[in-house]
Design a protein around this motif. Structure first.
Motif, mmCIF file in Angstrom:
data_model
loop_
_atom_site.group_PDB
_atom_site.id
_atom_site.type_symbol
_atom_site.label_atom_id
_atom_site.label_comp_id
_atom_site.label_asym_id
_atom_site.label_seq_id
_atom_site.Cartn_x
_atom_site.Cartn_y
_atom_site.Cartn_z
ATOM 1 N N VAL A 167 0.849 -1.196 0.000
ATOM 2 C CA VAL A 167 0.000 0.000 0.000
ATOM 3 C C VAL A 167 0.883 1.244 0.000
ATOM 4 O O VAL A 167 0.690 2.172 -0.800
ATOM 5 N N LEU A 168 1.864 1.262 0.882
ATOM 6 C CA LEU A 168 2.761 2.405 1.014
ATOM 7 C C LEU A 168 3.556 2.636 -0.272
ATOM 8 O O LEU A 168 3.692 3.778 -0.742
ATOM 9 N N GLN A 169 4.081 1.581 -0.853
ATOM 10 C CA GLN A 169 4.849 1.720 -2.097
ATOM 11 C C GLN A 169 3.984 2.284 -3.222
ATOM 12 O O GLN A 169 4.446 3.104 -4.019
ATOM 13 N N ASN A 170 2.734 1.844 -3.295
ATOM 14 C CA ASN A 170 1.825 2.353 -4.326
ATOM 15 C C ASN A 170 1.504 3.827 -4.109
ATOM 16 O O ASN A 170 1.410 4.596 -5.071
ATOM 17 N N ILE A 171 1.342 4.241 -2.854
ATOM 18 C CA ILE A 171 1.080 5.651 -2.549
ATOM 19 C C ILE A 171 2.250 6.507 -3.021
ATOM 20 O O ILE A 171 2.067 7.529 -3.684
ATOM 21 N N ARG A 172 3.457 6.082 -2.703
ATOM 22 C CA ARG A 172 4.633 6.874 -3.080
ATOM 23 C C ARG A 172 4.909 6.800 -4.580
ATOM 24 O O ARG A 172 5.372 7.788 -5.182
ATOM 25 N N ALA A 173 4.604 5.669 -5.211
ATOM 26 C CA ALA A 173 4.818 5.547 -6.657
ATOM 27 C C ALA A 173 3.941 6.532 -7.429
ATOM 28 O O ALA A 173 4.290 6.943 -8.536
ATOM 29 N N ARG A 174 2.823 6.910 -6.827
ATOM 30 C CA ARG A 174 1.916 7.870 -7.462
ATOM 31 C C ARG A 174 2.202 9.302 -7.042
ATOM 32 O O ARG A 174 1.402 10.200 -7.255
ATOM 33 N N GLN A 175 3.351 9.515 -6.401
ATOM 34 C CA GLN A 175 3.832 10.845 -6.024
ATOM 35 C C GLN A 175 2.912 11.553 -5.036
ATOM 36 O O GLN A 175 2.860 12.788 -4.991
ATOM 37 N N LEU A 176 2.172 10.788 -4.227
ATOM 38 C CA LEU A 176 1.323 11.388 -3.196
ATOM 39 C C LEU A 176 2.180 11.694 -1.975
ATOM 40 O O LEU A 176 2.899 10.823 -1.486
ATOM 41 N N ASP A 177 2.115 12.929 -1.475
ATOM 42 C CA ASP A 177 2.982 13.314 -0.362
ATOM 43 C C ASP A 177 2.273 13.298 0.983
ATOM 44 O O ASP A 177 2.739 13.900 1.952
ATOM 45 N N VAL A 178 1.136 12.610 1.077
ATOM 46 C CA VAL A 178 0.436 12.498 2.352
ATOM 47 C C VAL A 178 1.355 11.825 3.375
ATOM 48 O O VAL A 178 1.995 10.819 3.076
ATOM 49 N N PRO A 179 1.482 12.384 4.589
ATOM 50 C CA PRO A 179 2.319 11.736 5.598
ATOM 51 C C PRO A 179 1.723 10.410 6.040
ATOM 52 O O PRO A 179 0.507 10.283 6.214
ATOM 53 N N VAL A 180 2.590 9.416 6.225
ATOM 54 C CA VAL A 180 2.158 8.077 6.617
ATOM 55 C C VAL A 180 2.906 7.668 7.881
ATOM 56 O O VAL A 180 4.139 7.663 7.915
ATOM 57 N N LEU A 181 2.129 7.324 8.908
ATOM 58 C CA LEU A 181 2.677 6.797 10.153
ATOM 59 C C LEU A 181 2.371 5.307 10.205
ATOM 60 O O LEU A 181 1.210 4.901 10.266
ATOM 61 N N VAL A 182 3.404 4.487 10.133
ATOM 62 C CA VAL A 182 3.227 3.040 10.217
ATOM 63 C C VAL A 182 3.047 2.658 11.684
ATOM 64 O O VAL A 182 3.825 3.068 12.548
ATOM 65 N N LEU A 183 2.001 1.860 11.960
ATOM 66 C CA LEU A 183 1.705 1.380 13.303
ATOM 67 C C LEU A 183 1.536 -0.126 13.215
ATOM 68 O O LEU A 183 0.546 -0.622 12.672
ATOM 69 N N THR A 184 2.517 -0.886 13.698
ATOM 70 C CA THR A 184 2.566 -2.319 13.405
ATOM 71 C C THR A 184 3.203 -3.121 14.530
ATOM 72 O O THR A 184 3.912 -2.557 15.384
ATOM 73 N N ALA A 185 2.957 -4.414 14.516
ATOM 74 C CA ALA A 185 3.613 -5.315 15.463
ATOM 75 C C ALA A 185 4.986 -5.753 14.971
ATOM 76 O O ALA A 185 5.736 -6.411 15.697
ATOM 77 N N ARG A 186 5.317 -5.421 13.724
ATOM 78 C CA ARG A 186 6.623 -5.800 13.164
ATOM 79 C C ARG A 186 7.691 -4.840 13.674
ATOM 80 O O ARG A 186 7.834 -3.719 13.166
ATOM 81 N N GLY A 187 8.436 -5.289 14.697
ATOM 82 C CA GLY A 187 9.371 -4.384 15.348
ATOM 83 C C GLY A 187 10.838 -4.658 15.087
ATOM 84 O O GLY A 187 11.701 -3.942 15.616
ATOM 85 N N ASP A 188 11.151 -5.664 14.267
ATOM 86 C CA ASP A 188 12.551 -5.952 13.978
ATOM 87 C C ASP A 188 13.188 -4.803 13.206
ATOM 88 O O ASP A 188 12.507 -4.061 12.482
ATOM 89 N N LEU A 189 14.513 -4.692 13.343
ATOM 90 C CA LEU A 189 15.235 -3.629 12.652
ATOM 91 C C LEU A 189 14.996 -3.681 11.150
ATOM 92 O O LEU A 189 14.742 -2.649 10.513
ATOM 93 N N ASP A 190 15.044 -4.872 10.560
ATOM 94 C CA ASP A 190 14.847 -5.001 9.114
ATOM 95 C C ASP A 190 13.454 -4.523 8.702
ATOM 96 O O ASP A 190 13.292 -3.896 7.649
ATOM 97 N N ASP A 191 12.449 -4.809 9.534
ATOM 98 C CA ASP A 191 11.096 -4.364 9.234
ATOM 99 C C ASP A 191 10.997 -2.842 9.281
ATOM 100 O O ASP A 191 10.364 -2.223 8.415
#
Length: 220
Positions: free
Chosen positions: A62-86
């Motif tokens: 979802v995030l990649q598609n938003i940015r691919a369309r040049q939308l500059d809406v701020p996005v705050l990710v809120l997730t259980a994926r807490g590893d450094l790689d994530d």
């Protein structure tokens, strides 16, 4: 401002939405990744709070598609994926901030305020018009130290106008940022909020001017 929460945990989504609505924001909820992307492409939001583990389409996609369309809406990710790689993957995909569950609502609200300030103008939490000061953190409007009591909707209209000081803002644009899908929105309601706001600001000397056929602007 208008915020979209993308979260498939319904009780959590409702809890976050309730907290943000208490600070004058219009909040919409969606629980599926593909639906979220369609909504962001169709509507205008000031902030997206995005979970990553979603049905329909993963949050990263979802995030990649938003940015691919040049939308500059701020996005705050809120997730259980807490590893450094994530975290690195989320930020590289275009997230403006990244929070790991479990979390404190107060911190989420503070991070949301910071992102909204960053994308809507000066980072100073105090917005001034003459001797009228709006505290964006505590949601108070004061004149020379005295609080002017505004309803949440009046306060939200005032914030939209003061963040765009010197610009004419149409009724439609005010409604776009003021109302979620579940709210009853009308031109008449905007006119009512403007009328009430004018009366309450009279003591300060600050006026909300009507530009006929175009909208409203705030003057010192």
């Amino acid at each position: 401002m208008r915020i979209l929460i993308v979260e498939d945990n319904l009780p959590l989504a409702d809890k976050v939405a309730a907290a943000l609505r208490q600070t004058d924001h219009a909040v919409d909820l969606v629980h599926d990744g593909a639906d979220a992307l369609a909504l962001v492409l169709q509507e205008s939001f000031d902030l997206v709070i995005l979970d990553l583990s979603l049905p329909g389409m993963d949050g990263i996609e979802v995030l990649q598609n938003i940015r691919a369309r040049q939308l500059d809406v701020p996005v705050l990710v809120l997730t259980a994926r807490g590893d450094l790689d994530d975290r690195v993957t989320g930020l590289d995909a275009g997230a403006d901030d990244y929070m790991v569950k479990p979390f404190e609502l107060s911190e989420l609200e503070a991070r949301a305020r910071a992102l909204l300030r960053r994308h809507s103008g000066p980072r100073n939490p105090f917005l001034a018009v003459g001797d009228l000061v709006f505290d964006t953190v505590h949601r108070t409007v004061s004149f020379r130290g005295d609080i002017i009591l505004l309803t949440p909707r009046e306060r939200a209209v005032f914030e939209i106008l003061v963040r765009n000081m010197g610009k004419v803002i149409s009724k439609e644009r005010i409604a776009l940022h003021l109302f979620g899908f579940d709210d009853e929105a009308s031109v008449k309601s905007i006119e009512l909020y403007i009328s009430r706001l004018r009366k309450k600001l009279t003591v300060s000397g600050v006026s909300v001017r009507t530009v006929r056929g175009l909208g409203y602007m705030i003057d010192e």
